[in-house]
Design a protein around this motif. Structure first.
Motif, short mmCIF file in Angstrom:
data_model
loop_
_atom_site.label_atom_id
_atom_site.label_comp_id
_atom_site.label_asym_id
_atom_site.label_seq_id
_atom_site.Cartn_x
_atom_site.Cartn_y
_atom_site.Cartn_z
N SER A 137 5.84 2.25 4.64
CA SER A 137 5.57 2.66 3.16
C SER A 137 4.33 1.87 2.69
N HIS A 138 3.95 0.79 3.55
CA HIS A 138 2.88 0.09 3.21
C HIS A 138 2.74 -0.64 1.71
N VAL A 139 3.62 -1.35 1.40
CA VAL A 139 3.66 -1.97 0.07
C VAL A 139 2.69 -2.73 -0.08
N SER A 140 1.96 -2.97 -1.34
CA SER A 140 0.87 -3.68 -1.35
C SER A 140 0.89 -4.03 -3.27
N SER A 141 0.11 -5.12 -3.40
CA SER A 141 0.23 -5.42 -4.98
C SER A 141 -0.22 -4.44 -5.90
N GLY A 142 0.67 -4.24 -6.90
CA GLY A 142 0.42 -3.35 -8.21
C GLY A 142 1.35 -2.08 -7.91
N GLY A 166 3.82 -8.87 -4.24
CA GLY A 166 3.21 -8.33 -5.52
C GLY A 166 3.32 -7.10 -6.08
N ALA A 167 4.45 -6.38 -5.54
CA ALA A 167 4.98 -5.20 -6.14
C ALA A 167 5.90 -5.37 -7.49
N LYS A 168 6.13 -4.55 -8.27
CA LYS A 168 7.00 -4.68 -9.39
C LYS A 168 8.00 -3.86 -8.63
N VAL A 169 9.20 -4.56 -8.89
CA VAL A 169 10.34 -4.39 -8.23
C VAL A 169 11.56 -3.76 -9.35
#
Length: 352
Positions: A137-142, A166-169
């Motif tokens: 899924s290629h998580v990233s900031s934002g 940096g993701a919102k969880v």
């Protein structure tokens, strides 16, 4: 030499039995003394699909220990190295043996700051989290990430990795205790804010998951969703174990434009209306199977890199796994029966 094995007769039975270690050490193998071994449920369906299910299956694959001897062509390790790794699906040895032989491509070095129990208890959940958030899924900031059953061993590691990126969880909890635990979880490095922006308690059945998540995202939806299973049809089953399973339509409704749904449901079936909704959103569905790294040698380098990174993050405190107290070998049989029935919430580790 003792080892834990699963006997496949009329029912599943776990027994400690003697196993012989070959006298000759193959050129690419290392002989290691096992210090700790984590217990995970056996995926008997997968073993059957791959035609490697035997009458007696070795149990215990997540191991940590010390290298005693190396083969003539081993380049990664030398005697007295501390190592951790995951035995392959077709392993002949139980990880609960005192001494085993392992191919060097299934092990990585264990940092000095990480103890044996933490290393063995984190390696599989860390691999699953990396597979879900990076490979699939290629998580990233934002980005916004929703983790179903966030207080599970996999859920906790996934939340910590997503927050570190940096993701919102967002996370769901199956009880008040799980909700309180997740809300109090803080990173050991960086800003001391809660790793979960919002924890949704699903235990009383009064909270609408879709409404809560859309409210938290301003109606835009969630970028990445990681489930632990889904309901394929509406049922009247109100058991606690089913409350963490949202209906597949709810998950699709929650997805943002270009969203990515990572599912652990191996029997997922999508109806034409569900497929059209995914098409309109440009969303994708991926299946989480952490065993794919062991099923093909094409990604061996990436696999080893992931395991090294897991240990590095564990050593600096990015990962703080939820582990039960270490248990002795003589309790392995009863403990594995509970793990196989999924009656254990925390990760169990046998200390040898």
């Amino acid at each position: 030499m003792k080892g834990l094995f699963c006997h496949m007769n009329e029912d599943v039975k776990f027994v400690l039995q003697d196993a012989e270690l070959p006298l000759a050490l193959s050129e690419y193998y290392v002989k290691m003394q096992v210090k700790a071994c984590a217990l995970s449920p056996l995926d008997l369906e997968l073993l059957t699909d791959l035609n490697i299910l035997k009458d007696s299956v070795p149990v215990g694959r997540e191991i940590a220990g010390v290298v005693l001897e190396v083969g003539s062509k081993v380049t990664f390790f030398q005697p007295d190295d501390d190592v951790v790794g995951i035995l392959p699906l077709d392993a002949k040895f139980s990880g609960l043996s005192d001494v085993i032989l392992v191919h060097e491509h299934h092990l990585v070095l264990k940092p000095e700051k990480v103890n044996w129990v933490e290393a063995a208890g984190t390696i599989r959940d860390g691999l699953c989290a990396y597979t879900a958030l990076h490979a699939l899924s290629h998580v990233s900031s934002g980005k916004t990430v929703l983790v179903l059953d966030g207080a599970s061993p996999l859920g906790i590691v996934t939340i910590q990795l997503a927050h570190h990126r940096g993701a919102k969880v967002l996370a769901t909890a199956l009880s008040i205790e799980d909700k309180q635990y997740l809300e109090q979880l803080r990173p050991t490095i960086g800003i001391r804010e809660s790793v979960a922006a919002r924890v949704i308690n699903m235990s009383d059945g009064k909270v609408d998951l879709v409404e809560s998540c859309l409210e938290e995202t301003g109606g835009l939806g969630v970028d990445i969703i990681l489930d632990v299973g889904v309901k394929l049809r509406h049922t009247k089953d109100g058991s606690t174990s089913q409350k963490c399973f949202p209906h597949k339509h709810d998950i699709i409704t929650l997805l943002a434009i270009g969203g990515q749904w990572v599912t652990s449901e191996k029997n997922l079936q999508l109806d034409p209306p569900d497929s059209r909704t995914l098409f309109h959103k440009g969303a994708t569905v991926s299946f989480l199977n952490d065993e794919v790294w062991n099923l093909s040698s094409a990604q061996q380098g990436k696999y080893l890199h992931i395991m090294k990174d897991i240990m590095q993050k564990l050593s600096i405190g990015v990962f703080r796994p939820q582990l039960d107290d270490p248990i002795p070998l003589y309790e392995a049989t009863v403990s594995m029966e509970m793990v196989q029935k999924k009656n254990i919430r925390k990760r169990l580790v046998i200390q040898l």
